[in-house]
Design a protein around this motif. Structure first.
Motif, mmCIF file in Angstrom:
data_model
loop_
_atom_site.group_PDB
_atom_site.id
_atom_site.type_symbol
_atom_site.label_atom_id
_atom_site.label_comp_id
_atom_site.label_asym_id
_atom_site.label_seq_id
_atom_site.Cartn_x
_atom_site.Cartn_y
_atom_site.Cartn_z
ATOM 1 N N ILE A 25 65.210 9.993 50.216
ATOM 2 C CA ILE A 25 66.763 10.553 50.436
ATOM 3 C C ILE A 25 66.794 11.936 49.978
ATOM 4 O O ILE A 25 66.252 12.381 49.150
ATOM 5 C CB ILE A 25 67.784 9.784 49.756
ATOM 6 N N ILE A 26 67.044 12.917 51.060
ATOM 7 C CA ILE A 26 67.343 14.243 51.112
ATOM 8 C C ILE A 26 69.121 14.444 51.009
ATOM 9 O O ILE A 26 69.525 14.036 51.455
ATOM 10 C CB ILE A 26 66.903 15.137 52.025
ATOM 11 N N MET A 27 69.210 14.895 49.559
ATOM 12 C CA MET A 27 70.637 15.102 49.507
ATOM 13 C C MET A 27 71.118 16.583 49.751
ATOM 14 O O MET A 27 70.419 17.579 49.230
ATOM 15 C CB MET A 27 71.211 14.696 48.054
ATOM 16 N N LEU A 28 71.770 16.718 50.711
ATOM 17 C CA LEU A 28 72.218 18.204 51.292
ATOM 18 C C LEU A 28 73.784 18.454 51.148
ATOM 19 O O LEU A 28 74.532 17.833 51.703
ATOM 20 C CB LEU A 28 71.891 18.344 52.648
ATOM 21 N N PRO A 77 69.755 8.980 42.509
ATOM 22 C CA PRO A 77 68.351 8.593 42.806
ATOM 23 C C PRO A 77 68.052 8.993 44.142
ATOM 24 O O PRO A 77 67.814 8.335 45.110
ATOM 25 C CB PRO A 77 68.435 6.958 42.739
ATOM 26 N N VAL A 78 67.866 10.191 44.195
ATOM 27 C CA VAL A 78 67.374 11.071 45.528
ATOM 28 C C VAL A 78 66.105 11.726 45.295
ATOM 29 O O VAL A 78 65.479 11.970 44.179
ATOM 30 C CB VAL A 78 68.529 11.915 46.130
ATOM 31 N N ASP A 79 65.406 12.017 46.506
ATOM 32 C CA ASP A 79 64.033 12.487 46.219
ATOM 33 C C ASP A 79 64.094 14.141 46.197
ATOM 34 O O ASP A 79 63.141 14.655 45.638
ATOM 35 C CB ASP A 79 63.329 12.193 47.651
ATOM 36 N N VAL A 80 65.231 14.483 46.906
ATOM 37 C CA VAL A 80 65.081 15.966 47.090
ATOM 38 C C VAL A 80 66.737 16.435 47.122
ATOM 39 O O VAL A 80 67.695 15.776 47.779
ATOM 40 C CB VAL A 80 64.649 16.714 48.287
ATOM 41 N N ASP A 121 77.144 7.562 45.535
ATOM 42 C CA ASP A 121 77.351 6.053 45.864
ATOM 43 C C ASP A 121 76.300 5.572 46.725
ATOM 44 O O ASP A 121 76.086 4.385 46.625
ATOM 45 C CB ASP A 121 78.874 5.829 45.962
ATOM 46 N N VAL A 122 76.068 6.167 48.030
ATOM 47 C CA VAL A 122 75.576 5.491 49.069
ATOM 48 C C VAL A 122 74.033 5.838 48.283
ATOM 49 O O VAL A 122 73.264 4.512 48.647
ATOM 50 C CB VAL A 122 75.519 6.424 50.229
ATOM 51 N N ALA A 123 73.767 6.709 47.911
ATOM 52 C CA ALA A 123 72.159 6.734 47.425
ATOM 53 C C ALA A 123 72.085 5.738 46.264
ATOM 54 O O ALA A 123 70.779 5.104 46.472
ATOM 55 C CB ALA A 123 71.902 8.116 46.437
ATOM 56 N N ARG A 124 72.685 5.433 45.474
ATOM 57 C CA ARG A 124 72.595 4.233 44.383
ATOM 58 C C ARG A 124 72.528 2.875 45.329
ATOM 59 O O ARG A 124 71.627 2.076 44.956
ATOM 60 C CB ARG A 124 73.566 4.407 43.448
ATOM 61 N N ASP A 150 63.211 6.548 58.653
ATOM 62 C CA ASP A 150 62.153 7.088 57.851
ATOM 63 C C ASP A 150 62.492 8.040 56.690
ATOM 64 O O ASP A 150 61.748 8.000 55.633
ATOM 65 C CB ASP A 150 60.987 7.826 58.859
ATOM 66 N N VAL A 151 63.746 8.676 56.911
ATOM 67 C CA VAL A 151 64.360 9.460 55.738
ATOM 68 C C VAL A 151 65.712 9.563 56.083
ATOM 69 O O VAL A 151 66.114 9.256 57.177
ATOM 70 C CB VAL A 151 63.736 10.897 55.798
ATOM 71 N N VAL A 152 66.498 9.796 54.884
ATOM 72 C CA VAL A 152 67.975 9.883 55.131
ATOM 73 C C VAL A 152 68.294 11.173 54.695
ATOM 74 O O VAL A 152 68.047 11.633 53.541
ATOM 75 C CB VAL A 152 68.825 8.775 54.278
ATOM 76 N N VAL A 153 69.275 12.000 55.429
ATOM 77 C CA VAL A 153 69.616 13.227 54.929
ATOM 78 C C VAL A 153 71.039 12.894 54.788
ATOM 79 O O VAL A 153 71.953 12.466 55.578
ATOM 80 C CB VAL A 153 69.419 14.153 56.196
#
Length: 126
Positions: A81-84, A103-106, A65-68, A49-52
């Motif tokens: 996608i939450i990039m932390l 291209p991430v959401d946060v 690269d993963v996000a793209r 449902d979400v990727v951190v």
């Protein structure tokens, strides 16, 4: 209601374990991966449902690269996608989400408070 599934992709095993405990204690199901390639495979297999997602793993830009890759795939392009990451401590400029390069959401800086991470995960999973 079924547990919301989080895919946690980060090469820091201690961070993954602590964060997994936090998320599970708050009603999330957690799937983990420790590098970009296995994270991409887990996203396709698990449909979270979400990727951190961390940035600096096997390379300094692995998370980007993963996000793209996730956004380019029809099966995963809609997963929030939450990039932390601590990358903003390593470079002299700031990263912000955009539609092409990041291209991430946060985008959250490490260290992040448990409350903030939980709030973003809840918001991303509705």
């Amino acid at each position: 209601m079924a547990a919301r599934k989080v895919l946690l992709i980060d090469d820091e095993k201690e961070f993954v374990e602590v964060t997994k405990v936090l998320l599970e204690a708050n009603g999330f199901e957690v799937v983990t991966a420790y590098d970009g390639q296995s994270g991409t495979q887990q996203a396709l297999a698990e449909k979270p449902d979400v990727v951190v997602l961390d940035v600096m793993m096997e390379t300094r830009t692995a998370g980007f690269d993963v996000a793209r890759r996730l956004r380019a795939n029809d099966e995963t392009k809609g997963i929030p996608i939450i990039m932390l990451t601590a990358v903003n401590q390593e470079v002299p400029w700031r990263f912000e989400p955009d539609d092409i390069w990041l291209p991430v959401d946060v985008f959250l800086d490490k260290p992040v408070s448990p409350e903030r991470l939980l709030a973003e995960a809840r918001k991303a999973t509705g």
